[in-house]
Design an enzyme around this catalytic site. Structure first.
Site, PDB file in Angstrom:
ATOM      1  N   ARG A 123       0.113  -9.284  13.648  1.00 12.61           N
ATOM      2  CA  ARG A 123      -0.486  -8.264  12.770  1.00 12.61           C
ATOM      3  C   ARG A 123      -1.416  -8.918  11.741  1.00 12.61           C
ATOM      4  O   ARG A 123      -2.449  -8.365  11.381  1.00 12.61           O
ATOM      5  CB  ARG A 123       0.608  -7.446  12.076  1.00 12.61           C
ATOM      6  N   ARG A 169      -8.921   0.873  10.129  1.00 11.84           N
ATOM      7  CA  ARG A 169      -8.410  -0.473  10.408  1.00 11.84           C
ATOM      8  C   ARG A 169      -9.465  -1.304  11.150  1.00 11.84           C
ATOM      9  O   ARG A 169      -9.263  -2.482  11.396  1.00 11.84           O
ATOM     10  CB  ARG A 169      -7.171  -0.373  11.297  1.00 11.84           C
ATOM     11  N   LYS A 179       0.827  -1.223   0.000  1.00 14.61           N
ATOM     12  CA  LYS A 179       0.000   0.000   0.000  1.00 14.61           C
ATOM     13  C   LYS A 179       0.855   1.265   0.000  1.00 14.61           C
ATOM     14  O   LYS A 179       0.589   2.199  -0.746  1.00 14.61           O
ATOM     15  CB  LYS A 179      -0.933   0.027   1.223  1.00 14.61           C
ATOM     16  N   ARG A 221      11.727  -1.731   9.910  1.00 14.03           N
ATOM     17  CA  ARG A 221      10.774  -1.315  10.934  1.00 14.03           C
ATOM     18  C   ARG A 221      10.787  -2.275  12.116  1.00 14.03           C
ATOM     19  O   ARG A 221      10.887  -3.481  11.936  1.00 14.03           O
ATOM     20  CB  ARG A 221       9.357  -1.267  10.344  1.00 14.03           C
ATOM     21  N   ARG A 233      11.281  -5.873   3.897  1.00  9.02           N
ATOM     22  CA  ARG A 233      10.933  -4.460   3.711  1.00  9.02           C
ATOM     23  C   ARG A 233      11.962  -3.549   4.381  1.00  9.02           C
ATOM     24  O   ARG A 233      12.458  -3.822   5.462  1.00  9.02           O
ATOM     25  CB  ARG A 233       9.558  -4.263   4.356  1.00  9.02           C
TER      26      ARG A 233
HETATM   27  P1  AMP Z   1       1.181   0.445   9.304  1.00  9.24           P
HETATM   28  O1  AMP Z   1       2.345   1.341   9.047  1.00  9.24           O
HETATM   29  O2  AMP Z   1      -0.081   0.925   8.623  1.00  9.24           O
HETATM   30  O3  AMP Z   1       1.467  -1.013   9.030  1.00  9.24           O
HETATM   31  O4  AMP Z   1       0.866   0.549  10.874  1.00  9.24           O
HETATM   32  C1  AMP Z   1       1.817   0.116  11.838  1.00  9.24           C
HETATM   33  C2  AMP Z   1       1.140  -0.062  13.181  1.00  9.24           C
HETATM   34  O5  AMP Z   1       0.572   1.195  13.620  1.00  9.24           O
HETATM   35  C3  AMP Z   1      -0.047  -1.044  13.192  1.00  9.24           C
HETATM   36  O6  AMP Z   1       0.369  -2.392  13.346  1.00  9.24           O
HETATM   37  C4  AMP Z   1      -0.843  -0.534  14.403  1.00  9.24           C
HETATM   38  O7  AMP Z   1      -0.235  -0.939  15.619  1.00  9.24           O
HETATM   39  C5  AMP Z   1      -0.664   0.983  14.290  1.00  9.24           C
HETATM   40  N1  AMP Z   1      -1.745   1.588  13.468  1.00  9.24           N
HETATM   41  C6  AMP Z   1      -1.603   2.217  12.253  1.00  9.24           C
HETATM   42  N2  AMP Z   1      -2.795   2.643  11.789  1.00  9.24           N
HETATM   43  C7  AMP Z   1      -3.719   2.270  12.711  1.00  9.24           C
HETATM   44  C8  AMP Z   1      -5.133   2.405  12.796  1.00  9.24           C
HETATM   45  N3  AMP Z   1      -5.846   2.984  11.814  1.00  9.24           N
HETATM   46  N4  AMP Z   1      -5.749   1.903  13.905  1.00  9.24           N
HETATM   47  C9  AMP Z   1      -5.052   1.323  14.898  1.00  9.24           C
HETATM   48  N5  AMP Z   1      -3.727   1.139  14.877  1.00  9.24           N
HETATM   49  C10 AMP Z   1      -3.049   1.614  13.798  1.00  9.24           C
END
Ligand code: AMP
Length: 211
Positions: free
Chosen positions: A168, A88, A13, A157, A124
């Site tokens: 996740r 989410r 994404k 990360r 990644r």
């Molecule tokens: P991402 O970079 O989108 O993979 O997000 C990394 C982490 O941030 C996720 O595994 C969640 O712990 C937190 N996170 C990001 N966006 C959200 C969201 N919309 N709701 C809840 N937690 C989030």
């Protein structure tokens, strides 16, 4: 154009949102990136979010909804945006609809099967400075370990470890995937195959968006 970008962690994404954002001249709003920045800056938001992110759990809805609400009123969102990583949960999707009259035009779901995800996430790499994303085999930077755009050393990360990834994925299937039905019922869901060459997927996404 107001886009919600759905798909499992590691679907690509972030990589594809950058191409769409450039072509459509709209900003990408990544809640994950905003939370990681808050953690790096040791803000109150960062301290709240850190424990959840390390475990691969979701940050509570009210926290994330608050940061998106504050972000969407900024001037650069006037002509649209790409939401990457938000909503989410179905609760977040409903909150987004309640925030703005026409909060989204299309929910794009990048479809990638579970078996492809672990390799994608463990390979990644991210630029800590300009946030560009790379992959050691699928989308390598020219030098392998520094950012093509700004030259900073690339990092992995903290939540891309195998243990956190499993959690996740579980969280994705249980809490995030039901959002597809929510947008399908609203007639806004478009699914695009996220397996293959990055450039082919970009083409399929552009076609789906009429870009
Ligand atoms: P991402 O970079 O989108 O993979 O997000 C990394 C982490 O941030 C996720 O595994 C969640 O712990 C937190 N996170 C990001 N966006 C959200 C969201 N919309 N709701 C809840 N937690 C989030």
């Amino acid at each position: 154009m107001k886009i919600v970008f759905l798909g499992p962690p590691g679907a690509g994404k972030g990589t594809q949102a950058a191409y769409i954002a450039e072509a459509a001249k709209i900003p990408t709003i990544s809640t994950g990136a905003m939370l990681r920045e808050a953690i790096a800056n040791k803000t109150e938001l960062g301290m709240t979010a850190e424990g959840y992110i390390k475990q691969g759990a979701l940050v509570p809805d009210e926290v994330v909804i608050g940061i998106v609400r504050d972000r969407l009123v900024m001037a650069d969102c006037a002509d649209g945006y790409i939401l990457d990583g938000f909503p989410r949960t179905v609760e977040q999707a409903k909150a987004l609809d309640a925030m703005l009259p026409n909060a989204i035009d299309v929910a794009l779901s990048l479809e990638v099967p579970d078996e492809n995800i672990i390799a994608r996430l463990t390979g990644r790499r991210e630029c800590p400075t300009c946030k560009a994303t790379f992959h050691v085999t699928n989308n390598p930077s020219k030098t392998g370990d520094t950012c093509d755009k700004c030259g900073a050393a690339l990092v992995q990360r903290a939540d891309d470890s195998e243990e956190t990834i499993k959690n996740r994925m579980k969280v994705y299937h249980e809490q995030t995937e039901p959002i597809k039905d929510y947008y399908k019922a609203a007639g806004k869901l478009t699914c695009v195959d996220g397996v293959g060459a990055v450039s082919d997927i970009t083409k399929a996404l552009f076609k789906a968006l009429g870009l």
